[in-house]
Design a protein around this motif. Structure first.
Motif, PDB file in Angstrom:
ATOM      1  N   PRO A   1      44.879 -68.484 -18.923  1.00  0.00           N
ATOM      2  CA  PRO A   1      43.805 -68.137 -20.167  1.00  0.00           C
ATOM      3  C   PRO A   1      44.250 -66.807 -21.012  1.00  0.00           C
ATOM      4  O   PRO A   1      44.854 -65.897 -20.287  1.00  0.00           O
ATOM      5  N   SER A   2      44.318 -66.921 -22.296  1.00  0.00           N
ATOM      6  CA  SER A   2      44.746 -65.494 -23.061  1.00  0.00           C
ATOM      7  C   SER A   2      43.447 -64.660 -23.090  1.00  0.00           C
ATOM      8  O   SER A   2      42.374 -65.006 -23.061  1.00  0.00           O
ATOM      9  N   GLN A   3      43.832 -63.370 -23.134  1.00  0.00           N
ATOM     10  CA  GLN A   3      42.883 -62.358 -23.036  1.00  0.00           C
ATOM     11  C   GLN A   3      42.284 -62.047 -24.430  1.00  0.00           C
ATOM     12  O   GLN A   3      43.492 -62.177 -25.424  1.00  0.00           O
ATOM     13  N   PRO A   4      41.386 -61.776 -24.743  1.00  0.00           N
ATOM     14  CA  PRO A   4      40.916 -61.392 -26.260  1.00  0.00           C
ATOM     15  C   PRO A   4      41.863 -60.295 -26.639  1.00  0.00           C
ATOM     16  O   PRO A   4      42.108 -59.307 -26.227  1.00  0.00           O
ATOM     17  N   ALA A   5      42.390 -60.244 -28.173  1.00  0.00           N
ATOM     18  CA  ALA A   5      42.934 -59.150 -28.650  1.00  0.00           C
ATOM     19  C   ALA A   5      42.267 -57.848 -28.578  1.00  0.00           C
ATOM     20  O   ALA A   5      41.252 -57.820 -29.155  1.00  0.00           O
ATOM     21  N   ARG A   6      42.870 -56.922 -28.247  1.00  0.00           N
ATOM     22  CA  ARG A   6      42.204 -55.716 -28.504  1.00  0.00           C
ATOM     23  C   ARG A   6      42.132 -55.070 -29.788  1.00  0.00           C
ATOM     24  O   ARG A   6      43.354 -55.060 -30.568  1.00  0.00           O
ATOM     25  N   ALA A   7      40.872 -54.864 -30.177  1.00  0.00           N
ATOM     26  CA  ALA A   7      41.079 -54.060 -31.725  1.00  0.00           C
ATOM     27  C   ALA A   7      41.847 -52.631 -31.784  1.00  0.00           C
ATOM     28  O   ALA A   7      41.601 -52.031 -30.843  1.00  0.00           O
ATOM     29  N   LEU A   8      42.590 -52.489 -32.704  1.00  0.00           N
ATOM     30  CA  LEU A   8      43.183 -51.328 -32.897  1.00  0.00           C
ATOM     31  C   LEU A   8      42.027 -49.932 -33.316  1.00  0.00           C
ATOM     32  O   LEU A   8      41.226 -50.557 -34.121  1.00  0.00           O
ATOM     33  N   PRO A   9      42.069 -48.808 -32.695  1.00  0.00           N
ATOM     34  CA  PRO A   9      41.253 -48.090 -33.149  1.00  0.00           C
ATOM     35  C   PRO A   9      41.256 -47.814 -34.793  1.00  0.00           C
ATOM     36  O   PRO A   9      42.450 -47.811 -35.366  1.00  0.00           O
ATOM     37  N   ALA A  10      40.257 -47.677 -35.409  1.00  0.00           N
ATOM     38  CA  ALA A  10      40.233 -47.149 -36.749  1.00  0.00           C
ATOM     39  C   ALA A  10      40.905 -45.865 -36.997  1.00  0.00           C
ATOM     40  O   ALA A  10      40.922 -45.067 -36.357  1.00  0.00           O
ATOM     41  N   ALA A  11      41.686 -45.773 -37.866  1.00  0.00           N
ATOM     42  CA  ALA A  11      42.275 -44.583 -38.431  1.00  0.00           C
ATOM     43  C   ALA A  11      41.138 -43.438 -38.719  1.00  0.00           C
ATOM     44  O   ALA A  11      40.174 -43.815 -39.112  1.00  0.00           O
TER      45      ALA A  11
ATOM     46  N   SER B   1      40.307 -32.283 -46.060  1.00  0.00           N
ATOM     47  CA  SER B   1      41.256 -32.855 -47.233  1.00  0.00           C
ATOM     48  C   SER B   1      40.790 -32.275 -48.507  1.00  0.00           C
ATOM     49  O   SER B   1      39.646 -31.887 -48.850  1.00  0.00           O
ATOM     50  N   ILE B   2      41.663 -32.293 -49.500  1.00  0.00           N
ATOM     51  CA  ILE B   2      41.641 -32.030 -50.765  1.00  0.00           C
ATOM     52  C   ILE B   2      41.201 -33.114 -51.803  1.00  0.00           C
ATOM     53  O   ILE B   2      41.909 -34.056 -51.426  1.00  0.00           O
ATOM     54  N   GLY B   3      40.095 -33.184 -52.437  1.00  0.00           N
ATOM     55  CA  GLY B   3      39.997 -34.305 -53.396  1.00  0.00           C
ATOM     56  C   GLY B   3      39.331 -34.072 -54.521  1.00  0.00           C
ATOM     57  O   GLY B   3      39.584 -32.878 -54.863  1.00  0.00           O
TER      58      GLY B   3
ATOM     59  N   GLY C   1      35.194 -38.181 -38.402  1.00  0.00           N
ATOM     60  CA  GLY C   1      36.738 -38.553 -38.699  1.00  0.00           C
ATOM     61  C   GLY C   1      36.770 -39.968 -39.427  1.00  0.00           C
ATOM     62  O   GLY C   1      37.912 -40.226 -39.862  1.00  0.00           O
ATOM     63  N   ALA C   2      35.696 -40.449 -39.807  1.00  0.00           N
ATOM     64  CA  ALA C   2      35.932 -41.871 -40.642  1.00  0.00           C
ATOM     65  C   ALA C   2      36.374 -41.573 -42.130  1.00  0.00           C
ATOM     66  O   ALA C   2      35.716 -40.928 -42.894  1.00  0.00           O
TER      67      ALA C   2
END
Length: 186
Positions: free
Chosen positions: A39-49, A55-57, A103-104
């Motif tokens: 059985p395949s394992q569920p794919a792991r979600a990549l951490p959000a950047a 930062s300058i905006g 950090g989002a």
């Protein structure tokens, strides 16, 4: 022919592999078949950047709907932003320092305005002159100095008046009085 038999779940204590002769009843399978059939394992979600640091905006919107900013952070173009200071429509286009909640990158926070991006402001208020057609009133908090070449008249807030020049002439068509606590001539 030898076949490898797989029993149990990989990664558990009950997982065993053994080599034996292939049997006629087809109970044993090859290692490849066991891997493909597991059985395949569920794919792991990549951490959000995450965005680290400041930062300058640029302020792209301000008003009743809130503050909007853009920056050189992926997917940060004209998005709503939190703010630590008052941002008005007059601030649209100004450069700001941005932090990010947790950090989002989709939660920018305006930390302040970048002062170097603005034209320099005068530290003192401009001089004030009132002209009513009959007289001129100049007001200053510390000192007023009128200059022309080597000549100067200086009025100080402490009450001193200084006349400077190469030749100073005082002339009156009526009485000329000189009053003071003491008067020194030469």
């Amino acid at each position: 022919m030898k076949a490898t038999t797989m029993t149990g779940t990989p990664g558990t204590a009950g997982f065993q592999s053994s080599a034996s002769d292939a049997s006629a009843d087809g109970v044993e399978r090859s290692l490849l078949e066991a891997v493909l059939d597991r059985p395949s394992q569920p794919a792991r979600a990549l951490p959000a950047a995450k965005v680290d640091g400041i930062s300058i905006g640029t302020v792209t919107g301000a008003g009743a709907s809130g503050v909007r900013v853009s920056a050189d952070v992926p997917s940060l173009a004209d998005v709503p932003a939190f703010t630590l200071l008052e941002v008005t429509e007059a601030d649209i286009g100004r450069t700001v320092a941005l932090g990010f909640r947790g950090g989002a990158p989709d939660q920018p926070m305006v930390l302040g305005f970048v002062l170097d991006a603005e034209p320099p402001r005068s530290a003192r208020p401009p001089a004030e002159a009132l002209i009513d057609g009959e007289r001129v009133v100049l007001n200053a908090q510390h000192e007023i100095e009128l200059r022309c070449g080597d000549a100067a008249i200086v009025l100080s807030a402490d009450g001193r008046i200084e006349f400077r020049g190469t030749y100073i002439t005082s002339q009156a068509s009526a009485t000329q009085r000189i009053l003071g606590g003491s008067v020194n001539i030469n």
